[in-house]
Design an enzyme around this catalytic site. Structure first.
Site, PDB file in Angstrom:
ATOM      1  N   TYR A  56      65.421  47.906 -99.984  1.00  0.00           N
ATOM      2  CA  TYR A  56      66.435  47.527-100.967  1.00  0.00           C
ATOM      3  C   TYR A  56      65.905  46.517-102.004  1.00  0.00           C
ATOM      4  CZ  TYR A  56      69.067  49.855 -97.351  1.00  0.00           C
ATOM      5  OH  TYR A  56      69.487  50.778 -96.432  1.00  0.00           O
ATOM      6  N   ASP A  88      89.763  58.414 -96.775  1.00  0.00           N
ATOM      7  CA  ASP A  88      91.210  58.605 -97.000  1.00  0.00           C
ATOM      8  C   ASP A  88      91.760  57.568 -97.977  1.00  0.00           C
ATOM      9  OD1 ASP A  88      91.271  60.815 -95.379  1.00  0.00           O
ATOM     10  OD2 ASP A  88      92.029  59.761 -93.618  1.00  0.00           O
ATOM     11  N   HIS A 137      74.313  53.821-104.320  1.00  0.00           N
ATOM     12  CA  HIS A 137      73.380  53.419-103.250  1.00  0.00           C
ATOM     13  C   HIS A 137      72.136  52.847-103.895  1.00  0.00           C
ATOM     14  CE1 HIS A 137      75.730  55.421-100.166  1.00  0.00           C
ATOM     15  NE2 HIS A 137      75.861  56.434-101.004  1.00  0.00           N
ATOM     16  N   SER A 180      69.152  52.784-102.418  1.00  0.00           N
ATOM     17  CA  SER A 180      68.044  53.681-102.074  1.00  0.00           C
ATOM     18  C   SER A 180      68.433  55.134-102.360  1.00  0.00           C
ATOM     19  CB  SER A 180      67.687  53.516-100.596  1.00  0.00           C
ATOM     20  OG  SER A 180      68.765  53.927 -99.777  1.00  0.00           O
ATOM     21  N   ARG A 224      71.570  60.277 -93.124  1.00  0.00           N
ATOM     22  CA  ARG A 224      72.067  59.683 -94.371  1.00  0.00           C
ATOM     23  C   ARG A 224      72.362  60.755 -95.432  1.00  0.00           C
ATOM     24  NH1 ARG A 224      70.668  53.989 -93.637  1.00  0.00           N
ATOM     25  NH2 ARG A 224      68.883  53.923 -92.259  1.00  0.00           N
TER      26      ARG A 224
END
Ligand code: DHK
Length: 149
Positions: free
Chosen positions: A24, A88, A101, A103, A112
């Site tokens: 990250y 939901d 995201h 990554s 993932r």
């Protein structure tokens, strides 16, 4: 009147920049937020940037967004792949939703590769690190303009 964007971050996002794998990047979460705040101000957006390690808290914030936000940007982190409650709650939100995201999740482990969040997202940005967060802000600014000029 500036449009309000909730930018919601899930579990462990507070550790960005501290994790030795480098997945990250090296920028701290606080610095990522500060740059997003500056970018949002340039775009004329009011940014509410939050992080929680708890699924129910994220669900509460998404429900709150129905009343107080024009758009949602969400990195549900590890909950992306498991959370029907987050899906939901997002499905009950009316405005644009960007899934972000740091990554490129499709380059990573197979678990993932399936995102529940994507089922509610207007668009998805992944793999561009903190730049992707700022692009997500630019995207919602454009989408909100298209919605209500
Ligand atoms: C962040 C996480 O914490 C992971 O659990 C996800 C996502 C990916 C990211 O790339 O920002 O798998």
């Amino acid at each position: 009147m500036p449009r309000t964007v909730y930018f919601l971050n899930g579990p462990n996002a507070n550790l960005y920049g501290l994790d030795s794998s480098g997945t990250y990047g090296s920028e701290s979460f606080a610095s990522i937020e500060a740059r997003c705040q500056r970018h949002a101000a340039e775009l004329g957006l009011q940014l509410d940037f939050r992080q929680s390690n708890h699924e129910g808290v994220l669900v509460d914030w998404i429900q709150e967004a129905r009343l107080h936000a024009d758009a949602v940007i969400i990195n549900a982190a590890g909950l992306t792949y498991s959370s029907v409650p987050i899906l939901d709650a997002l499905l009950a939100f009316d405005g644009p939703i960007i899934e972000a995201h740091m990554s490129n999740i499709w380059k990573r482990e197979r678990f993932r590769h399936h995102s529940y969040v994507s089922k509610a997202a207007t668009g998805v940005i992944a793999g561009l690190g903190a730049l992707g967060y700022r692009l997500a802000l630019a995207a919602v600014a454009e989408l909100l303009l298209e919605e209500k000029p």
